[in-house]
Design an enzyme around this catalytic site. Structure first.
Site, PDB file in Angstrom:
ATOM      1  N   ASP A   1       3.672  -5.548  -5.405  1.00  0.00           N
ATOM      2  CA  ASP A   1       5.023  -4.978  -5.446  1.00  0.00           C
ATOM      3  C   ASP A   1       6.146  -5.905  -4.973  1.00  0.00           C
ATOM      4  OD1 ASP A   1       3.276  -2.915  -5.801  1.00  0.00           O
ATOM      5  OD2 ASP A   1       3.999  -1.694  -4.150  1.00  0.00           O
TER       6      ASP A   1
ATOM      7  N   GLU B   1       4.902   6.615  -5.407  1.00  0.00           N
ATOM      8  CA  GLU B   1       5.115   5.407  -4.612  1.00  0.00           C
ATOM      9  C   GLU B   1       6.471   4.795  -4.936  1.00  0.00           C
ATOM     10  OE1 GLU B   1       0.901   3.358  -3.768  1.00  0.00           O
ATOM     11  OE2 GLU B   1       1.534   3.125  -5.858  1.00  0.00           O
TER      12      GLU B   1
END
Length: 540
Positions: free
Chosen positions: A65, A247
């Site tokens: 990420d 998320e």
């Protein structure tokens, strides 16, 4: 709050960035990759075959990420989840890279390390111009990062309160960080998955807003000093996709293009649950009153009728969030995602490093068919790298025709723009190919009103059953008869932007050799390619 303007005409605004990292002062046992001759040969081969020309990758080992992105004093900062000692996911650190133009990146030393409270998972960072945090000294503007602590001991014991939120600050523009001695600033609320805080200054309500993911919902918090946080509300029940854990949320206002209307955008990544399998990012449009996010009624009705509100319909754009403290001259946000999918991210056929980021994108809010939509286009800075050009008008496509070969344009670093004023019955197909027999097919099926990417014959695919087991598809959003497209080709990826970014598809591939030819064919009758423009992109 203060604003600032960079020299490229981007209006800077104060926003927060989500940072994903795992780092520790006491480093874990290092797993050293083999240094025998076969590994050296493999590494050289990887550089030539797979290392992207213009997408950010770490020099070595694992990345996922994007985190903590902010713009300050002429530099874009990109932090990312990083495990520096192996090429698969492990204890997370925050890696760091900087750029002056969003295209050419310089990797910096590791920014954040794990500590006794746990690994450093995703989060964000903001420029605290007014020193609301009190961290600034001697006139230095503090950069404040907020991140998730993940406690591995509690996780192993299968406890619930595994994750909490901490902060750190930097007084040298994001190069080095000091963790707040009062961490964690938010204790676990009772959700096993309680992570990825995204912070931004809310100028309308004069507060710091923070959104984080908790199970299958988002929670909203506010603060005046970035240390003390108040829970405001929850969102998510009964709307959107709930096929997996939520998320990496992001919350921000955007002005609807061509109007004075402002709406709030909520991005939420989900794994699994993506439209073509695995991980992906959905979005919601509505209003935020300083406490509660409410979905727009027309948007909610459209989503319940057909949930096609995805940032990207390809399989390889996940956990994307926006930069803080910067926007384009017309108010667009800047966005980047992780160019992989949790179905196979640990298994892709690279050894020296794992994964890349998407091209940074400009994110705009538009009205389409009575509802709100997000539109994504590549950062405008990519045009500064255009070199050799091929341009042609009114190309009659009757049967498969060759569009371009690598003798004319290097297809491992190319930008393609095309326009079709009238799509004939059946649609069309583009085909990338090489002499090794690798093929990547993509295009539009008129009968089903959908775009597609087929990578089942694109080279190495057997490393995962999920990588090429189906053709990825996307319902067309625009109802126009004509169609425009913009394609970015790198060594191991394709990013396709249709209809000014209303439909985006991003996918990776691993060919045996670079693609050498681009062809096109109508599905049924002849069609006319009204405009074709191809640029070779130069990166030295």
């Amino acid at each position: 709050m203060k604003t600032m303007t960079n020299t490229k005409g981007r209006l800077s605004i104060i926003v927060v960035i989500v940072v994903t990292v795992f780092a520790c002062k006491n480093e874990p046992d290092k797993k050293v990759n083999s240094n025998d001759n076969s590994s050296k040969i493999l590494s050289i081969s990887e550089e030539a075959r797979y290392r992207p020309n213009f997408h950010f990758t770490p020099k070595k080992n694992w990345m996922n990420d994007p985190n903590g992105m902010f713009y300050f004093n002429g530099y874009y900062h990109l932090y990312f989840q990083h495990y520096p000692y192996d090429n698969v996911w492990g204890p997370m650190y925050w890696g760091h890279a900087t750029s002056t133009d969003l295209i050419s990146w310089k990797e910096q030393p590791i920014a954040l390390y794990p500590d006794e409270l746990g690994y450093i998972f995703s989060g964000s960072a903001v420029v605290d111009f007014e020193n609301t945090s009190g961290f600034g000294t001697d006139g230095k503007v503090p950069i404040v990062a907020m991140f998730t602590y993940h406690n591995p001991k509690k996780a192993e014991a299968k406890e619930i309160d595994v994750e909490s939120q901490g902060i750190a600050y930097s007084l040298d523009e994001g190069l080095t960080w000091t963790k707040y001695e009062g961490n964690p600033v938010i204790e676990n609320s009772g959700a096993r998955d309680f992570r990825d805080p995204k912070v931004a200054w809310d100028d309308e309500h004069k507060q710091w807003n923070m959104v984080l993911a908790a199970g299958q919902e988002t929670q909203f918090f506010s603060s005046l000093n970035l240390k003390d946080w108040k829970l405001l509300s929850h969102f998510g029940e009964g709307i959107g996709n709930h096929g997996g854990v939520w998320e990496c949320p992001d919350l921000f206002p955007l002005t609807v293009q061509g109007s004075d209307e402002t709406k709030w955008v909520l991005l939420v990544s989900i794994n699994p649950g993506g439209p073509n399998g695995g991980s992906a990012t959905q979005y919601f449009i509505g209003d935020f009153d300083g406490s509660t996010f409410t979905v727009d009624k027309n948007f909610e009705a459209a989503m319940k009728d057909q949930h096609d509100f995805w940032v990207d319909f390809g399989k390889d754009n996940y956990a994307g969030v926006t930069w803080s403290n910067v926007a384009t001259s017309d108010g667009a946000k800047l966005f980047i995602g992780w160019m992989s999918n949790w179905q196979y991210a640990n298994e892709v056929p690279t050894e020296a490093w794992r994964s890349a980021m998407t091209i940074p994108r400009e994110l705009r809010l538009v009205k389409s068919d009575g509802s709100y939509r997000l539109a994504f286009t590549p950062t405008d800075e990519i045009s500064g790298y255009r070199g050799k050009k091929y341009k042609k008008e009114a190309i009659a496509v009757n049967g498969e025709i060759k569009i371009i070969e690598t003798d004319d344009i290097d297809l491992s670093r190319a930008e393609i723009l095309f326009d079709i004023s009238a799509i004939q019955e059946g649609g069309f197909n583009f085909l990338l190919s090489n002499d090794e027999g690798d093929k990547l097919s993509f295009g539009y099926e008129n009968e089903d009103n959908r775009f597609y990417i087929d990578r089942k014959n694109s080279g190495k695919t057997d490393f995962s059953e999920e990588f090429a087991n189906k053709v990825s598809t996307a319902p067309r959003i625009s109802g126009d008869k004509g169609l425009s497209g913009r394609i970015l080709l790198d060594k191991t990826s394709i990013e396709v932007f249709y209809d000014d970014g209303l439909n985006v598809m991003t996918e990776i591939f691993f060919t045996e050799a670079p693609f050498e030819k681009l062809s096109m064919a109508p599905e049924n009758d002849e069609l006319t390619l009204d405009h074709l423009e191809i640029h070779e992109l130069n990166f030295n």
